[in-house]
Design a protein around this motif. Structure first.
Motif, short mmCIF file in Angstrom:
data_model
loop_
_atom_site.label_atom_id
_atom_site.label_comp_id
_atom_site.label_asym_id
_atom_site.label_seq_id
_atom_site.Cartn_x
_atom_site.Cartn_y
_atom_site.Cartn_z
N LYS A 111 -25.11 -56.19 93.27
CA LYS A 111 -26.01 -55.39 92.28
C LYS A 111 -26.21 -54.03 91.91
CE LYS A 111 -28.65 -59.45 90.16
NZ LYS A 111 -28.47 -59.62 88.39
N GLN A 123 -31.48 -52.23 89.70
CA GLN A 123 -31.12 -53.95 89.37
C GLN A 123 -32.45 -54.64 89.70
OE1 GLN A 123 -27.19 -55.05 88.51
NE2 GLN A 123 -27.39 -54.94 86.70
N GLN A 124 -32.75 -55.46 89.47
CA GLN A 124 -33.86 -56.76 90.16
C GLN A 124 -33.22 -58.12 90.39
OE1 GLN A 124 -34.79 -59.32 88.03
NE2 GLN A 124 -35.87 -60.06 89.80
N THR A 130 -33.15 -62.27 92.09
CA THR A 130 -33.63 -63.29 93.05
C THR A 130 -32.80 -64.47 93.54
OG1 THR A 130 -35.00 -63.69 90.72
CG2 THR A 130 -35.03 -65.05 91.72
N ARG A 156 -41.43 -53.72 96.33
CA ARG A 156 -40.84 -54.25 95.17
C ARG A 156 -40.54 -56.22 95.90
NH1 ARG A 156 -35.92 -52.71 96.21
NH2 ARG A 156 -36.57 -51.43 98.43
N SER A 185 -40.98 -59.68 96.39
CA SER A 185 -41.80 -60.90 95.94
C SER A 185 -42.00 -62.13 95.96
CB SER A 185 -42.73 -60.42 94.55
OG SER A 185 -41.22 -60.50 93.50
N ASN A 203 -37.97 -62.31 94.96
CA ASN A 203 -37.15 -61.51 93.49
C ASN A 203 -37.60 -60.21 94.75
OD1 ASN A 203 -37.11 -63.40 91.81
ND2 ASN A 203 -39.90 -63.35 92.47
N VAL A 204 -36.51 -58.71 94.26
CA VAL A 204 -36.43 -57.82 95.26
C VAL A 204 -36.24 -57.05 93.51
CG1 VAL A 204 -35.43 -56.48 96.19
CG2 VAL A 204 -35.70 -58.53 96.84
N ASN A 205 -36.98 -56.27 92.84
CA ASN A 205 -37.50 -55.10 92.09
C ASN A 205 -36.31 -53.97 92.67
OD1 ASN A 205 -38.26 -56.95 90.44
ND2 ASN A 205 -40.65 -56.88 90.62
N ALA A 206 -36.11 -53.14 91.15
CA ALA A 206 -35.70 -51.57 91.44
C ALA A 206 -34.75 -51.63 92.94
CB ALA A 206 -37.26 -50.81 91.84
#
Lengths: 112, 112
Positions: free
Chosen positions: A13, A17-18, A20, A63, A65, A77-80
Motif C-alpha cells: 500500500k 491509504q487504508q 483491511t 488509526r 480498528s 483496519n488501518v487508516n492513514a
C-alpha cells in the motif's frame, strides 16, 4: 481441523491509504487477538475481540480498528497508513480469553 | 508493566550439541508462560504452556521448565530442522491482562 487462516498473504500500500486484513479463527475458538510484528522483534499486542466487542487494547493509535463478526471471524483496519506500519500482522485465536493462542500465517504489509 | 527478556539473542549449535534458551519475566501475577517456534516469514507455532513454578513439559527434543522468575527451553541433541526463532510470552492473571507479552526471541541455528 482447519487452523487459523488470514488473508491476504501479502499487501503493498501507499502512505495515506487504508487497509483491511481478515482472519478466520481455528474451529471451536471464539476469541481473536491481533498482533504486529516488526522485523527482528517479538509480536506486539494490538487488540482482542470476544463476543463481538473489543475487550483489551495495546498501545496503538485509533488509526487501528477492528471488528468481530457473529461467526467469530475478524477484521483489522488501518487508516492513514505510515511507513512505520510496514510489518507482519498476526491473528491469533483461542477458546475464551485466557487460554493458549494459536497463530495464523500472518499478512505481510508493506507501505511505500 | 509485564516484561519478557530472552537470551541469548542468537545461538549457533552443531547437530547433537545440547543447550538451553532463557526467558526472564516480570508480571503481576502469572496466568501462563508460553513458548512458540517461528520460522522465517511464518506465524508462531505453539509449543508449550507452563502455569506454575516447578512445572515441566516435553515434546520430542524440547523440554520447558518454569521458576518464579524465568523459564528455560532445553534442546537435547538438536537437528538442523530445529533451526528457528523461539519466542517466549507471558499472560498476566489480573483483569485486562489477557494479552500475550512477548520477548524478542532467540534465533537458533543448528549446523549439520
Amino acid at each position: 481441523d482447519a487452523g487459523v487462516t488470514q488473508s491476504p498473504t501479502h499487501l503493498i500500500k501507499t502512505r495515506g491509504q487504508q487497509v483491511t486484513l481478515r482472519c478466520s479463527p481455528k474451529s471451536g475458538h471464539d476469541t481473536v487477538s491481533w498482533y504486529q510484528q516488526a522485523l527482528g522483534q517479538g509480536p506486539q499486542f494490538i487488540f482482542q475481540y470476544y463476543e463481538e466487542e473489543e475487550r483489551q487494547r495495546g498501545n496503538f493509535p485509533d488509526r487501528f480498528s477492528g471488528h468481530q463478526f457473529p461467526n467469530y471471524s475478524s477484521e483489522l483496519n488501518v487508516n492513514a497508513l505510515l511507513l512505520g506500519d510496514s510489518a507482519l500482522y498476526l491473528c491469533a485465536s483461542s477458546f475464551g480469553r485466557h487460554y493458549e493462542q494459536y497463530f495464523g500465517p500472518g499478512t505481510r504489509l508493506t507501505v511505500t | 508493566e509485564d516484561q519478557v527478556t530472552q537470551s541469548p539473542e542468537a545461538l549457533r549449535l552443531q547437530e547433537g550439541e545440547s543447550s538451553s534458551l532463557n526467558c526472564s519475566y516480570t508480571v503481576s501475577g502469572l496466568r501462563g508462560l508460553f513458548w512458540y517456534r517461528q520460522d522465517p516469514g511464518k506465524g508462531p507455532e505453539f509449543l508449550f504452556t507452563l502455569y506454575s513454578a516447578g512445572e515441566e513439559k516435553e515434546k520430542e527434543r524440547l523440554k520447558a521448565t518454569l521458576t518464579k522468575k524465568e523459564s528455560f527451553l532445553h534442546i537435547t541433541a538438536p537437528k538442523p530442522e530445529d533451526s528457528a526463532t523461539y519466542l517466549c510470552a507471558v499472560q498476566g492473571a489480573q483483569g485486562g491482562s489477557e494479552k500475550l507479552v512477548f520477548g524478542k526471541g532467540t534465533k537458533l541455528t543448528v549446523n549439520p
